[in-house]
Design an enzyme around this catalytic site. Structure first.
Site, PDB file in Angstrom:
ATOM      1  N   CYS A 158       0.725  -1.246   0.061  1.00  0.00           N
ATOM      2  CA  CYS A 158      -0.109  -0.027   0.085  1.00  0.00           C
ATOM      3  C   CYS A 158       0.963   1.314  -0.046  1.00  0.00           C
ATOM      4  CB  CYS A 158      -0.915  -0.041   1.277  1.00  0.00           C
ATOM      5  SG  CYS A 158      -2.053  -1.344   1.274  1.00  0.00           S
ATOM      6  N   ALA A 159       2.123   1.056  -0.542  1.00  0.00           N
ATOM      7  CA  ALA A 159       2.908   2.328  -0.446  1.00  0.00           C
ATOM      8  C   ALA A 159       3.547   2.372  -2.001  1.00  0.00           C
ATOM      9  CB  ALA A 159       3.932   2.414   0.865  1.00  0.00           C
TER      10      ALA A 159
END
Ligand SMILES: Cc1ncc(COP(=O)(O)O)c(C=O)c1O
Length: 400
Positions: free
Chosen positions: A355-356
């Site tokens: 998620c980055a």
């Protein structure tokens, strides 16, 4: 021809995904959740009978414990949300107004990036994304230099959930204030640091802190904490409106924290578990578990460094990081590696971008689909870490 990976004799689960959520929880956390459900069994603030009073007392006690943990001026500064994302959205959408400028970094998690991207794409705000170096760390000078006269918010991650590297945030607020930008608020995403590192919101001049309750604080999923400095609380509009269990005759949303941000029934079982999680962290047993976590992180780091064909992202020394390690194994896709570790050794890790997405562009791990992340927990054992090092060694040798 090789003999293939050595399957473990017993397939006890080796959980190394503590950066997603910590597991297992201390026994007292399970008991507190159970007690809240079975015995307290009441909605916080809804009514005056004794179970409601007990529920409220428990919530206020937990608020006080969180306040104490981060040295907040009072427990009124602490509101409960449902996870890290929820508290980040409350703060970001609640604070920003048309025309505002925001400084953030390429290290951030999507729970910061996506609200900002949405506001940027809809023309509400302008955003500056400060780059990071080869360790996945931004430079404090770059952040300070990016602040302009209309910068309303500096939103930064404390510890990267990809590299585990601790970011240089300690002098940030004082440097921003010294440069005359008194309207700039400093939001810290403490998702990977709260419970692991000491945080003093007053010392670092943090205006807003957001964190899940279910990672380093050892609470159950479905919990999040939002700290807002009382001087700043009036500047943030609530995201949710509704019943707060306080004066129901008032037609408008309360303007005081924490009620302002806590519409709808609170997650009492979750908050009860969070209370027990923080109590555990403060206990002698908790301090010993924390020490174990540090030494196992060192063991894993040393073990990974000794294997040929492994690239480890982030700072090379443990003092600059927490026990979250992102690696690449030469010759094998990280998703395949995670699958083999799980099916052959019952070692549970996470593969992908975590998620980055932006940090992977900087680390050049985007093309390979991200990294294999191993995140150590307080209750892992030395044997589990040694098994993991051996398993990754076998995988690496098989693919060299
Ligand atoms: C750095 C960071 N920020 C925010 C979040 C979001 O927290 P939650 O999953 O509780 O919504 C995470 C979760 O992994 C995280 O690692």
């Amino acid at each position: 021809m090789g003999t293939g990976p050595t399957k473990r004799m017993t397939m006890e689960r080796i959980y190394l995904d503590n950066a997603a959520t910590s597991w297992p929880k201390p026994e007292s956390v399970y008991q507190a959740v159970d007690h809240a459900q079975r015995v307290i069994g009441a909605a916080v603030g809804r009514g005056n009978y004794k179970n409601v009073v007990e529920a409220l007392r428990l919530v206020e006690n937990t608020r006080g414990q969180v306040a104490q943990l981060i040295n907040a001026a009072s427990r009124q500064c602490i509101s409960f949300g449902f996870n890290g994302t929820d508290t980040l959205s409350t703060a970001i959408f609640g604070l920003l107004k048309p025309g505002d400028h925001v400084v953030t970094s390429t290290v951030e998690h999507n729970s910061v990036l996506r609200p900002l991207k949405h506001l940027e794409a809809t023309g509400v705000i302008e955003v500056t994304y400060v780059p990071c170096d080869q360790y996945g760390c931004f430079a404090i000078d770059d952040v300070v230099n990016a602040v302009k006269s209309d910068t309303r918010l500096v939103a930064l991650i404390h510890v990267s959930n990809v590299t585990g590297s601790i970011q240089p945030i300690d002098d940030l607020k004082s440097r921003i204030s010294k440069s005359g930008n008194l309207q700039t608020r400093f939001l810290l995403d403490a998702a990977q640091s709260l419970g692991h590192l000491a945080i003093d919101v007053q010392a670092i001049g943090c205006d807003i802190l957001c964190a899940p309750g279910h990672k380093g604080l050892l609470g159950p999923l479905g919990t999040g904490v939002l700290y807002v400095n009382q001087d700043v609380a009036d500047e943030i509009q609530p995201l949710r409106f509704g019943g707060t269990g306080t004066d129901g005759s008032v037609e408008f949303q309360p303007t005081e924290t924490p009620d302002k941000f806590e519409s709808g029934n609170l997650n009492l079982p979750g908050i009860a578990g969070l209370n027990a999680g923080i109590q555990f962290l403060n206990s002698e047993q908790g301090k010993a578990a924390h020490k174990n976590w540090r030494s196992l992180s060192q063991l894993l780091l040393d073990g990974l460094l000794s294997i040929d064909g492994i690239t480890i992202q982030g700072k090379p020394t443990l003092q600059d990081r927490v026990g979250v390690f992102s690696i690449s194994i030469a010759g094998i896709d990280c998703r395949d590696a995670a699958g083999i570790l799980d099916s052959t050794w019952s070692i549970q890790t996470r593969a992908g971008l975590h998620c980055a997405p932006m940090i992977h562009r900087a680390l050049e791990t985007e093309q390979q689909g991200g990294t294999l992340r191993l995140s150590v927990g307080l209750f892992n054992s030395e044997e589990q870490i040694k098994t993991t090092i051996d398993a990754i060694g076998e995988l690496a040798r098989a693919n060299l």
